[in-house]
Design an enzyme around this catalytic site. Structure first.
Site, PDB file in Angstrom:
ATOM      1  CE  LYS A  20       8.247  36.958  -5.984  1.00 33.33           C
ATOM      2  NZ  LYS A  20       7.085  36.959  -5.519  1.00 33.33           N
ATOM      3  CB  SER A  38       4.992  33.509  -5.883  1.00 33.88           C
ATOM      4  OG  SER A  38       5.096  34.824  -5.845  1.00 33.88           O
ATOM      5  CB  SER A  76       3.000  35.955  -3.774  1.00 36.04           C
ATOM      6  OG  SER A  76       1.958  34.670  -4.641  1.00 36.04           O
TER       7      SER A  76
END
Lengths: 462, 73
Positions: A75, A150, A174
């Protein structure tokens, strides 16, 4: 989507190579990333170099273990040396990490090949991946829908076969939310277990780092590597006949999409039929979860973002900027009340777990929502997407217990549903043993997604 | 400061800063703050012994408490 375990078996049997697997992931990125938008940065050249080195090491007799030569994505909230950590925001323009975050260094030490950095909701401050300086991420099961967030780019990179494992962060869900929306496994370890140094914070009180993978054991291998510990031998499942699970129906099952409820109830029935004991329990102050969570995450986010909001507010996406601006109005007295509420909820979850191996609940109350939707219909009412997405996951960021989301069937239209298991604090391995048993019972009935449904959707690409 | 007084002051400040789009978000936050305060959350209460029997309920007891449509994720 090949599992890490299957790749490792083929690699050590001489049926494939790290270079071949890495090339396959890069080929899929090249083919599908323009439409799915999972990656912000593709590190093709470095990945191929790492792959060659991993093959050479193995040929020379050095085997780093389960992650040796495994292509992984990271990420883009996490520092990878020599690259920008964009946090999917123009606010970070010009940034360049001069060293790896410890979790990245640990992955390299375990032999992982880093193929690139994945898209996310800007600064991890959202659960749909719609607000990103690099554009929205699309769900491979339906490109007009959100992949959850996310860590949405991370989940999509895995489901679309662009990586065999991936690393996300989880402040209110997330990791688990995109895992559920995309039909993968997502593990949030206990609070504080995995280093968040070199990770752009959202809320240091609630932030967790965690892996997503196609199976529970793959996720555990990644978790061990993130900790900097080598997995000597795989964990084994708890015998399902000895499982003691608890369901908190009030609040957690009050507001569910009909198909999500049906998949969840089917999962529970399958577990009961396999011999698991499942009791109903209650979290007495569950109704306070959203308010407690909100005041803590806003207070923490405001403290970090205030300087940038003063100097470069126009660089945020409008929705994220607005949410950060209102965060600056949270009063200290209410932040302290929320911290007290967190303690109360932690004790209530600890007590709920007493005598049980895990809590079991759905991960998401709804299937992946359409991109751009602000509300969706649940039963007879329109409900706001934002609060629905966080409703079943945020508690365990407040209270710190480990939690994992597993695939639990699909809706009639093919959208994945997730089942969440929550274990005892600082006993993530214990939770994984439970998850292995549950996966054996409820998993495996659906074939994995081999390719995004590009051809199925006439407005693909818009 | 009451929640109502806080909300009035926050909206006035946002408007002065030419951020009128914050108003509905602040109103959502005010609902959440009201719920938080109604929960009488103090560190004393948080550390008090729990009196709730566990397991406590069976079936789908209780009513849905609508969470505030807060701005946070």
């Amino acid at each position: 989507m090949m599992s890490i375990v299957e790749f490792g078996r083929k690699l050590r049997a001489g049926e494939t190579s790290v270079a071949a697997m890495t090339d396959e992931c890069l080929r899929r990125i090249e083919r599908d990333n323009e439409s799915l938008n999972a990656f912000i940065l593709v590190m093709a050249e470095e990945a191929r170099r790492q792959a060659r080195e991993a093959d050479e090491e193995l040929a020379a007799g050095t085997d780093r273990g389960p992650l040796h030569g495994v292509p992984v994505s990271i990420k883009d909230l996490v520092d990878v040396r020599g690259t920008a950590t964009t946090a999917a925001s123009r606010v970070r323009e010009g940034h360049r990490a001069d060293r790896d975050a410890p979790i990245v260094a640990n992955l390299r030490q375990a032999g992982a090949v880093i193929v690139g950095k994945t898209n996310l909701h800007e600064f991890a401050f959202g659960t749909t991946n719609e607000d990103s300086a690099f554009g929205p991420v699309r769900n491979p099961y339906d490109p007009m829908r959100s992949p959850g967030g996310s860590s949405g780019g991370s989940a999509v990179s895995l489901v679309a076969g662009m990586a065999l494992g991936t690393v996300g962060t989880d402040t209110g869900g997330s990791v688990r939310i995109p895992a559920a929306a995309c039909g993968t496994v997502g593990l949030k370890p206990s609070f504080g277990e995995i280093s968040s140094e070199g990770v752009v914070p959202l809320s240091p009180t609630l932030d967790h780092v965690g892996p997503l993978a196609s199976t529970v054991i793959d996720a555990w291998y990644l978790y061990r590597a993130l900790l900097g510990r080598r997995a000597v031998r795989p964990l084994t499942a708890v015998p399902v006949g000895s499982l003691r699970l608890a369901v908190a129906r009030r609040y957690f099952c009050d507001l569910l999409d009909d198909e999500v409820r049906a998949r969840f109830d089917s999962g529970l029935e399958a577990l009961r039929a396999a011999g698991a004991r499942i009791d109903d329990i209650d979290i007495p102050h569950a109704d306070l979860i959203p308010s407690v969570y909100l005041h803590i995450v806003l207070g923490d986010a405001a403290a970090y973002h205030a300087p940038m909001l003063e100097t470069m507010p126009e660089r945020y996406t409008p929705a994220v900027r607005s949410r950060l601006e209102i965060a600056r109005y949270v009063l200290a007295e209410d932040y302290v009340r929320a911290l007290a509420g967190r303690e109360m909820l932690r004790r209530e979850v600890d007590q709920a777990l007493s005598g049980y191996d895990a809590l079991v609940l759905p991960t998401l109350p709804i299937p992946a929502p359409p991109l751009g939707a602000t509300s969706v219909r649940v039963g007879t009412k329109e409900e706001p997407v934002r609060s629905l997405m966080l409703r079943l996951t945020q508690l365990f960021n407040l209270t710190g217990q480990p939690a994992v989301s597993l695939p639990c069937g699909r809706t009639a239209s093919g959208l994945p549903c997730g089942l969440q298991l929550v274990g005892t604090r600082m006993q993530t391995d214990g939770l994984v043993k439970v998850a292995l048993a549950v996966e054996d019972v409820i998993g495996g009935e659906e074939p994995p997604l081999s390719s995004p449904r590009v051809e199925d959707n006439p407005i693909w690409g818009y | 400061m009451t929640v109502d007084a806080w909300l009035r002051a926050a909206i006035a400040d946002a408007e002065e800063r030419r951020l009128p789009e914050l108003k509905p978000l602040l109103e959502g936050l005010a609902l959440a703050t009201g719920a938080l305060r109604a929960g009488t959350l103090t560190h004393e209460a948080a550390s008090a012994p729990l009196h709730h029997a566990q397991p406590a309920t069976t079936g789908n007891a209780g009513s849905a408490a609508h969470p505030p449509d807060g701005p946070s994720r």
